[in-house]
Design an enzyme around this catalytic site. Structure first.
Site, mmCIF file in Angstrom:
data_model
loop_
_atom_site.group_PDB
_atom_site.id
_atom_site.type_symbol
_atom_site.label_atom_id
_atom_site.label_comp_id
_atom_site.label_asym_id
_atom_site.label_seq_id
_atom_site.Cartn_x
_atom_site.Cartn_y
_atom_site.Cartn_z
ATOM 1 N N ASP A 40 0.712 -1.336 -0.103
ATOM 2 C CA ASP A 40 -0.171 -0.107 -0.028
ATOM 3 C C ASP A 40 0.737 1.390 0.036
ATOM 4 O O ASP A 40 0.722 2.043 -0.859
ATOM 5 C CB ASP A 40 -0.950 -0.112 1.313
ATOM 6 N N GLU A 66 -0.128 -9.888 11.817
ATOM 7 C CA GLU A 66 0.105 -9.586 10.470
ATOM 8 C C GLU A 66 1.246 -9.346 10.133
ATOM 9 O O GLU A 66 1.845 -9.363 9.007
ATOM 10 C CB GLU A 66 -1.098 -8.229 10.434
#
Length: 288
Positions: A48, A258
């Protein structure tokens, strides 16, 4: 096999059609550009907030996307070789693959920085449209050492005998760049954007990309070429570091995370996260 080839070809042709970039100044060749760019995000890439060209441009080309398309070409080439009535497609894909492997280096390898980079276009300094001839714009490399610059190696597109591989392995193994005792950082500590902004893909350790590093070393670089000793060393140390830290964090928190902090290895982001972090099981089993 025929069905797999059909689906693979559709996906490949979709990316080649919808993500094609414009030719660079003075060139007839084009690469690929992720659509949907903003100043700080390229969400379509999946990485991202990784640093890209500033400001965004419709003329920029992205090395990770070029690598993915080239890898898809290699998969399609193999499927066509085994599929019924796939001979003509196989020959076409082989020609496209050969061209893409050449353009990967021609468009994206920066011989001054010894790394793969994105490319963008900017106005030529001092250009006067009334007096000067030629292009009013020039292409420039956009270089940020980290996951994006590793993609040609991650996907096995760099030949084992290539000197470029040595530079990539040096970058991975350098503690002042990407190496940490907990895994490979997403961005070099020397980069101006390291740890800045959202700090999502600007330093933290992601297991999916680290898995690709291990997989590529294991499949392509540990047995062939002049860099195999370094490849074996990196593989062994990285695998040990990843497994140790993920399991340490699981024992302490009872969660898989994560991502992991590049400074002390603690788990961060979404939890519980058994998505790509569960790849640690395949890493332990050396299944790539």
């Amino acid at each position: 096999m025929q069905d797999l080839l059909q689906y693979s070809s559709r996906q490949l042709e979709f990316f080649m059609r919808t993500q094609a970039g414009e030719p660079l100044p003075g060139s007839l060749e084009h690469g690929y550009r992720w659509r949907g760019r903003t100043m700080d995000h390229t969400l379509t890439s999946g990485i991202d907030d990784y640093p890209r060209a500033r400001p965004p441009s419709t003329r920029e080309l992205h090395v990770d996307l070029f690598s993915w398309v080239t890898y898809m070409l290699s998969v399609d080439t193999e499927l066509a070789a085994f599929a019924r009535n796939g001979l003509e497609l196989n020959q076409t894909r082989e020609q496209q693959l050969e061209l893409h492997l050449r353009l990967l280096d021609e468009l994206h390898w920066n011989s001054e920085r010894n790394m793969y980079c994105d490319v963008t276009v900017q106005p030529r300094d001092g250009y006067d449209e009334l007096e000067d001839e030629g292009e009013s714009e020039e292409s420039v490399f956009v270089c940020h050492k980290g996951y994006v610059s590793l993609f040609p190696m991650l996907l096995g597109l760099v030949p084992p005998e290539s000197p470029k591989l040595g530079h990539i392995l040096d970058m991975i193994e350098d503690p002042d760049e990407l190496w940490s005792e907990f895994g490979i950082r997403s961005l070099s500590t020397q980069d101006e954007f390291y740890g800045k902004g959202e700090d999502y893909w600007r330093g933290p350790i992601w297991i999916n990309i680290n898995y690709l590093v291990l997989s590529s070393l294991h499949k392509h670089y540990m047995s062939d070429g002049p860099h195999q000793e370094q490849a074996n060393r990196i593989y062994s140390k990285l695998r040990q570091n990843l497994v140790r830290n993920i399991l340490d964090q699981f024992r302490q928190t009872r969660f898989f995370w994560e991502q992991y902090n590049p400074h002390d290895g603690h788990g961060q982001g979404t939890h519980p996260f058994t998505g790509w972090t569960s790849l640690v099981v395949l890493i332990m089993a050396e299944k790539y």
